[in-house]
Design an enzyme around this catalytic site. Structure first.
Site, PDB file in Angstrom:
ATOM      1  N   THR A  93      47.802  41.269  39.905  1.00 10.30           N
ATOM      2  CA  THR A  93      46.740  40.742  40.776  1.00 10.30           C
ATOM      3  C   THR A  93      46.901  41.245  42.209  1.00 10.30           C
ATOM      4  O   THR A  93      45.938  41.672  42.847  1.00 10.30           O
ATOM      5  CB  THR A  93      46.781  39.196  40.765  1.00 10.30           C
ATOM      6  OG1 THR A  93      46.731  38.748  39.414  1.00 10.30           O
ATOM      7  CG2 THR A  93      45.619  38.611  41.547  1.00 10.30           C
ATOM      8  N   ARG A 104      44.766  48.810  40.149  1.00  5.55           N
ATOM      9  CA  ARG A 104      44.961  48.049  41.386  1.00  5.55           C
ATOM     10  C   ARG A 104      45.944  48.750  42.327  1.00  5.55           C
ATOM     11  O   ARG A 104      45.761  48.717  43.545  1.00  5.55           O
ATOM     12  CB  ARG A 104      45.381  46.618  41.055  1.00  5.55           C
ATOM     13  CG  ARG A 104      44.176  45.786  40.569  1.00  5.55           C
ATOM     14  CD  ARG A 104      44.584  44.498  39.939  1.00  5.55           C
ATOM     15  NE  ARG A 104      43.470  43.557  39.795  1.00  5.55           N
ATOM     16  CZ  ARG A 104      43.549  42.433  39.099  1.00  5.55           C
ATOM     17  NH1 ARG A 104      44.675  42.106  38.480  1.00  5.55           N
ATOM     18  NH2 ARG A 104      42.512  41.618  39.023  1.00  5.55           N
ATOM     19  N   ASN A 114      40.571  43.326  44.828  1.00  6.69           N
ATOM     20  CA  ASN A 114      41.486  44.077  43.963  1.00  6.69           C
ATOM     21  C   ASN A 114      40.759  44.834  42.857  1.00  6.69           C
ATOM     22  O   ASN A 114      41.320  45.097  41.792  1.00  6.69           O
ATOM     23  CB  ASN A 114      42.589  43.156  43.424  1.00  6.69           C
ATOM     24  CG  ASN A 114      42.052  41.995  42.638  1.00  6.69           C
ATOM     25  OD1 ASN A 114      40.837  41.892  42.411  1.00  6.69           O
ATOM     26  ND2 ASN A 114      42.923  41.113  42.184  1.00  6.69           N
ATOM     27  N   GLU A 128      33.560  34.940  28.476  1.00  7.02           N
ATOM     28  CA  GLU A 128      33.125  35.774  29.610  1.00  7.02           C
ATOM     29  C   GLU A 128      32.135  36.852  29.176  1.00  7.02           C
ATOM     30  O   GLU A 128      31.201  37.176  29.922  1.00  7.02           O
ATOM     31  CB  GLU A 128      34.356  36.405  30.276  1.00  7.02           C
ATOM     32  CG  GLU A 128      35.232  35.376  30.976  1.00  7.02           C
ATOM     33  CD  GLU A 128      36.457  35.965  31.639  1.00  7.02           C
ATOM     34  OE1 GLU A 128      37.226  35.193  32.244  1.00  7.02           O
ATOM     35  OE2 GLU A 128      36.658  37.197  31.578  1.00  7.02           O
TER      36      GLU A 128
HETATM   37  P1  GDP Z   1      43.569  38.058  37.867  1.00 10.39           P
HETATM   38  O1  GDP Z   1      43.465  37.469  36.491  1.00 10.39           O
HETATM   39  O2  GDP Z   1      44.659  39.104  37.977  1.00 10.39           O
HETATM   40  O3  GDP Z   1      42.242  38.580  38.396  1.00 10.39           O
HETATM   41  O4  GDP Z   1      44.043  36.896  38.869  1.00 10.39           O
HETATM   42  P2  GDP Z   1      43.659  35.335  38.997  1.00 10.39           P
HETATM   43  O5  GDP Z   1      42.898  34.862  37.788  1.00 10.39           O
HETATM   44  O6  GDP Z   1      44.906  34.604  39.395  1.00 10.39           O
HETATM   45  O7  GDP Z   1      42.694  35.303  40.281  1.00 10.39           O
HETATM   46  C1  GDP Z   1      41.339  35.646  40.174  1.00 10.39           C
HETATM   47  C2  GDP Z   1      40.965  36.484  41.385  1.00 10.39           C
HETATM   48  O8  GDP Z   1      41.065  35.672  42.559  1.00 10.39           O
HETATM   49  C3  GDP Z   1      41.881  37.662  41.683  1.00 10.39           C
HETATM   50  O9  GDP Z   1      41.596  38.816  40.928  1.00 10.39           O
HETATM   51  C4  GDP Z   1      41.613  37.904  43.153  1.00 10.39           C
HETATM   52  O10 GDP Z   1      40.374  38.588  43.366  1.00 10.39           O
HETATM   53  C5  GDP Z   1      41.483  36.465  43.668  1.00 10.39           C
HETATM   54  N1  GDP Z   1      42.774  35.935  44.149  1.00 10.39           N
HETATM   55  C6  GDP Z   1      43.889  35.637  43.425  1.00 10.39           C
HETATM   56  N2  GDP Z   1      44.868  35.152  44.203  1.00 10.39           N
HETATM   57  C7  GDP Z   1      44.356  35.145  45.461  1.00 10.39           C
HETATM   58  C8  GDP Z   1      44.885  34.739  46.737  1.00 10.39           C
HETATM   59  O11 GDP Z   1      46.035  34.297  46.850  1.00 10.39           O
HETATM   60  N3  GDP Z   1      44.051  34.877  47.808  1.00 10.39           N
HETATM   61  C9  GDP Z   1      42.776  35.361  47.704  1.00 10.39           C
HETATM   62  N4  GDP Z   1      42.012  35.462  48.816  1.00 10.39           N
HETATM   63  N5  GDP Z   1      42.246  35.737  46.523  1.00 10.39           N
HETATM   64  C10 GDP Z   1      43.030  35.638  45.431  1.00 10.39           C
END
Ligand code: GDP
Length: 140
Positions: A93, A104, A114, A128
């Site tokens: 992430t 990424r 990202n 989804e």
């Molecule tokens: P993913 O499954 O790798 O996309 O990650 P998550 O499901 O944890 O988070 C969803 C999305 O939220 C991520 O892809 C990022 O765009 C955003 N995101 C995750 N963690 C953070 C954070 O700590 N801060 C911010 N601003 N955005 C975040």
């Protein structure tokens, strides 16, 4: 491993920098097939609904604002173990932690911007995919 389908989104930071083709090449070179694809501008309500599981997280409002800041490209990817395979191709992430060669690591601007979304389980992938596509739009 069985053939699976997963939902992918090229996020607004990627479309803004004209990276659709370069990111799609990563999927195809890794053996995933793009069996549905469309470019769309999400509304706030649609972004909130899609990321509903993150509603209680501190970054939820920023994430929604980012996801409606420009067009996205929603896709269905198909291949052997596609859910996990796509997560490998995407990388961690936070791009600071993403492995070399991942989308990424090569393209993401920040932990938020990202570049790509990918479903994290087969169950979530089904939900989804149905959020964005009807059956007739998916040609495997
Ligand atoms: P993913 O499954 O790798 O996309 O990650 P998550 O499901 O944890 O988070 C969803 C999305 O939220 C991520 O892809 C990022 O765009 C955003 N995101 C995750 N963690 C953070 C954070 O700590 N801060 C911010 N601003 N955005 C975040």
């Amino acid at each position: 491993m069985a053939t699976e389908r997963t939902l992918s989104i090229l996020k607004p930071d990627a479309t803004r920098r004209n990276l659709t083709g370069k990111i799609n090449a990563k999927f195809e070179e890794a053996g995933l097939r793009i069996i549905a694809q469309k470019r769309l501008q999400l509304s706030v309500a649609q972004a909130e609904a899609f990321y509903g599981v993150h509603r209680e997280r501190g970054f939820f409002r920023d994430l929604v604002t980012f996801m409606v800041s420009g067009p996205v490209v929603a896709q269905v990817l198909e291949g052997e173990g596609a859910v996990a395979r796509n997560r490998e191709i995407m990388g961690a992430t936070n791009p600071a932690n993403a492995a070399p060669g991942t989308i990424r690591q090569e393209f993401a601007e920040s932990i938020e911007a990202n570049s790509v979304h990918g479903s994290d389980s087969a169950e979530n992938a089904a939900t989804e995919i149905a959020f964005f596509f009807s059956g007739i739009e998916i040609v495997g």
